[in-house]
Scaffold this motif. Structure first.
Motif, mmCIF file in Angstrom:
data_model
loop_
_atom_site.group_PDB
_atom_site.id
_atom_site.type_symbol
_atom_site.label_atom_id
_atom_site.label_comp_id
_atom_site.label_asym_id
_atom_site.label_seq_id
_atom_site.Cartn_x
_atom_site.Cartn_y
_atom_site.Cartn_z
ATOM 1 N N GLN A 1 -10.377 11.513 -4.936
ATOM 2 C CA GLN A 1 -11.462 12.629 -4.629
ATOM 3 C C GLN A 1 -12.359 12.049 -3.590
ATOM 4 O OE1 GLN A 1 -11.276 15.820 -5.213
ATOM 5 N NE2 GLN A 1 -9.503 15.554 -6.308
ATOM 6 N N ASN A 2 -12.921 10.814 -3.783
ATOM 7 C CA ASN A 2 -13.743 10.450 -2.825
ATOM 8 C C ASN A 2 -13.157 10.058 -1.643
ATOM 9 O OD1 ASN A 2 -16.377 8.915 -1.912
ATOM 10 N ND2 ASN A 2 -15.281 6.903 -2.133
ATOM 11 N N GLU A 3 -11.804 9.597 -1.525
ATOM 12 C CA GLU A 3 -11.220 9.352 -0.303
ATOM 13 C C GLU A 3 -10.666 10.560 0.423
ATOM 14 O OE1 GLU A 3 -8.505 5.237 -1.499
ATOM 15 O OE2 GLU A 3 -7.891 7.124 -2.001
ATOM 16 N N ARG A 4 -10.594 11.646 -0.260
ATOM 17 C CA ARG A 4 -10.266 12.721 0.483
ATOM 18 C C ARG A 4 -11.393 13.477 1.344
ATOM 19 N NH1 ARG A 4 -5.553 15.434 -0.583
ATOM 20 N NH2 ARG A 4 -4.356 14.743 -2.660
ATOM 21 N N ARG A 5 -12.665 13.078 0.669
ATOM 22 C CA ARG A 5 -13.742 13.772 1.366
ATOM 23 C C ARG A 5 -14.180 12.672 2.377
ATOM 24 N NH1 ARG A 5 -14.964 18.314 1.620
ATOM 25 N NH2 ARG A 5 -14.949 17.827 3.715
ATOM 26 N N LYS A 6 -14.042 11.426 2.314
ATOM 27 C CA LYS A 6 -14.343 10.588 3.422
ATOM 28 C C LYS A 6 -13.499 10.714 4.652
ATOM 29 C CE LYS A 6 -15.584 6.268 2.539
ATOM 30 N NZ LYS A 6 -15.398 4.968 1.824
ATOM 31 N N VAL A 7 -12.170 10.821 4.084
ATOM 32 C CA VAL A 7 -11.046 10.912 5.323
ATOM 33 C C VAL A 7 -11.456 12.443 6.180
ATOM 34 C CG1 VAL A 7 -8.663 10.914 5.808
ATOM 35 C CG2 VAL A 7 -9.357 9.556 4.394
ATOM 36 N N ALA A 8 -11.728 13.204 5.388
ATOM 37 C CA ALA A 8 -11.881 14.655 6.181
ATOM 38 C C ALA A 8 -13.063 14.598 7.152
ATOM 39 C CB ALA A 8 -12.186 15.558 5.014
ATOM 40 N N ASP A 9 -14.174 13.925 6.396
ATOM 41 C CA ASP A 9 -15.465 13.694 7.347
ATOM 42 C C ASP A 9 -15.041 12.715 8.520
ATOM 43 O OD1 ASP A 9 -16.675 15.159 5.398
ATOM 44 O OD2 ASP A 9 -17.587 13.478 4.464
ATOM 45 N N ARG A 10 -14.247 11.751 8.414
ATOM 46 C CA ARG A 10 -13.975 11.037 9.439
ATOM 47 C C ARG A 10 -13.327 11.694 10.552
ATOM 48 N NH1 ARG A 10 -11.904 4.943 8.895
ATOM 49 N NH2 ARG A 10 -11.213 4.508 11.152
ATOM 50 N N LEU A 11 -12.258 12.556 10.115
ATOM 51 C CA LEU A 11 -11.473 13.260 11.026
ATOM 52 C C LEU A 11 -11.917 14.171 11.635
ATOM 53 C CD1 LEU A 11 -7.823 13.097 9.028
ATOM 54 C CD2 LEU A 11 -8.631 11.526 11.070
ATOM 55 N N GLY A 12 -13.206 14.883 11.001
ATOM 56 C CA GLY A 12 -13.555 16.130 11.368
ATOM 57 C C GLY A 12 -14.272 15.915 12.864
ATOM 58 N N VAL B 1 3.026 8.443 -0.127
ATOM 59 C CA VAL B 1 2.088 8.050 -1.057
ATOM 60 C C VAL B 1 0.904 7.507 0.016
ATOM 61 C CG1 VAL B 1 0.546 7.117 -2.877
ATOM 62 C CG2 VAL B 1 3.029 8.112 -3.378
ATOM 63 N N PHE B 2 -0.331 8.043 0.041
ATOM 64 C CA PHE B 2 -1.356 7.294 0.861
ATOM 65 C C PHE B 2 -1.805 6.080 0.110
ATOM 66 C CE2 PHE B 2 -6.078 6.791 1.227
ATOM 67 C CZ PHE B 2 -6.275 6.726 2.675
ATOM 68 N N VAL B 3 -1.977 4.991 0.704
ATOM 69 C CA VAL B 3 -2.607 3.740 0.123
ATOM 70 C C VAL B 3 -3.996 3.629 0.550
ATOM 71 C CG1 VAL B 3 -2.236 1.203 0.006
ATOM 72 C CG2 VAL B 3 -0.276 2.850 0.124
ATOM 73 N N ARG B 4 -4.186 3.483 1.870
ATOM 74 C CA ARG B 4 -5.503 3.263 2.384
ATOM 75 C C ARG B 4 -5.719 3.468 3.903
ATOM 76 N NH1 ARG B 4 -5.597 -3.340 3.166
ATOM 77 N NH2 ARG B 4 -3.467 -3.458 3.452
ATOM 78 N N VAL B 5 -6.859 3.559 4.506
ATOM 79 C CA VAL B 5 -7.196 3.657 5.669
ATOM 80 C C VAL B 5 -7.070 2.226 6.299
ATOM 81 C CG1 VAL B 5 -9.001 4.133 7.465
ATOM 82 C CG2 VAL B 5 -8.660 5.649 5.836
ATOM 83 N N ARG B 6 -6.552 1.786 7.229
ATOM 84 C CA ARG B 6 -6.238 0.481 7.743
ATOM 85 C C ARG B 6 -7.482 0.205 8.855
ATOM 86 N NH1 ARG B 6 -2.139 -2.826 6.635
ATOM 87 N NH2 ARG B 6 -3.435 -4.283 7.449
ATOM 88 N N GLU B 7 -8.450 -0.176 8.605
ATOM 89 C CA GLU B 7 -9.454 -0.653 9.593
ATOM 90 C C GLU B 7 -9.376 -1.638 10.471
ATOM 91 O OE1 GLU B 7 -11.989 1.587 9.578
ATOM 92 O OE2 GLU B 7 -12.161 2.485 7.769
ATOM 93 N N ASP B 8 -8.258 -2.480 9.920
ATOM 94 C CA ASP B 8 -8.010 -3.637 11.090
ATOM 95 C C ASP B 8 -6.940 -3.161 11.887
ATOM 96 O OD1 ASP B 8 -6.337 -3.163 8.586
ATOM 97 O OD2 ASP B 8 -5.450 -5.244 8.820
ATOM 98 N N LYS B 9 -6.468 -2.129 11.783
ATOM 99 C CA LYS B 9 -5.242 -1.879 12.798
ATOM 100 C C LYS B 9 -5.774 -0.904 13.861
ATOM 101 C CE LYS B 9 -1.661 -3.551 10.436
ATOM 102 N NZ LYS B 9 -0.772 -4.633 10.783
ATOM 103 N N THR B 10 -5.132 -0.769 15.025
ATOM 104 C CA THR B 10 -5.525 0.122 16.090
ATOM 105 C C THR B 10 -4.208 0.818 16.496
ATOM 106 O OG1 THR B 10 -4.782 -1.412 17.715
ATOM 107 C CG2 THR B 10 -7.220 -1.322 16.946
ATOM 108 N N VAL B 11 -4.383 1.941 16.992
ATOM 109 C CA VAL B 11 -3.295 3.092 17.628
ATOM 110 C C VAL B 11 -2.757 2.322 18.841
ATOM 111 C CG1 VAL B 11 -2.845 5.169 18.210
ATOM 112 C CG2 VAL B 11 -4.331 5.103 16.529
ATOM 113 N N ALA B 12 -1.905 1.343 18.599
ATOM 114 C CA ALA B 12 -1.476 0.668 19.978
ATOM 115 C C ALA B 12 -0.360 -0.167 19.451
ATOM 116 C CB ALA B 12 -2.474 -0.325 20.387
#
Length: 199
Positions: free
Chosen positions: A66-77, A148-159
């Motif tokens: 539930q926490n990840e759903r809110r955090k990801v939505a806020d980030r993408l918003g 299945v969603f595992v995690r946001v990859r902060e160490d990866k870039t869109v490249a």
């Protein structure tokens, strides 16, 4: 499909392979509790510097806390942008397109290259140009089985090589992405008129 393990105490397990893939988020849906679905894409190896080209691979809607759903939505918003096409999720919600800046890790059991009636799976290839997503046509693609969603990859870039298309082609065989395998035709359509719109 995996293997069946029968234990001496009578327990039976089915062991299946698990595929892990890093992909860019290009669109999402939002519910009252946060993000509903993520639409994911990879970067073809023939990518040039500009504009950014992405091949959609499918969606993921499970695995979030539930926490990840809110955090990801806020980030993408804060990353919303325009799109020349409108797509909807399995639940019928319209996707909200975002700038390609977020990479997530997802797992699945299998990459499917054909539907149940043996038709090749074809998905949109998109280009992100001047802040707007534009379709290039439908190319041979995949469907992720049991994603299945595992995690946001902060160490990866869109490249490249972080979200390279070869994560797929290393495991399954697909036709070469040529104009013969892409639906590049754009029919001449009469401009529509909005008569009434409700939410």
């Amino acid at each position: 499909e995996g293997i069946v393990v029968r234990c001496t105490d009578g327990r039976i397990f089915k062991v299946k392979p698990k595929i892990s893939i890093d992909a860019a988020v290009v669109a999402y849906t939002e519910t009252a509790s946060g993000v509903g679905e993520l639409l994911l894409a990879l970067m073809p190896e023939e990518q040039v510097d500009s504009p950014l080209t992405m091949q959609i691979i499918g969606r993921v809607d499970t695995g979030f806390s539930q926490n990840e759903r809110r955090k990801v939505a806020d980030r993408l918003g804060s990353l919303k942008c325009g799109s020349a096409i409108n797509l909807s999720s399995r639940s019928g919600l319209p996707y909200q397109w975002v700038r390609p800046e977020t990479v997530v890790e997802v797992s699945c059991h299998e990459f499917l290259t054909a539907s149940s009636d043996c038709e090749p799976i074809r998905r949109w290839r998109m280009v992100h140009d001047n802040g707007v997503w534009k379709p290039l046509g439908k190319f041979a693609g995949i469907s992720m089985r049991d994603a299945v969603f595992v995690r946001v990859r902060e160490d990866k870039t869109v490249a490249l090589p972080d979200i390279r298309w070869s994560q797929v082609t290393d495991l399954v065989l697909l036709p070469a992405p040529t104009p013969d395998t892409a639906d590049l035709s754009t029919p001449d359509l009469i401009r529509g008129e909005v008569i009434r719109r409700e939410v």
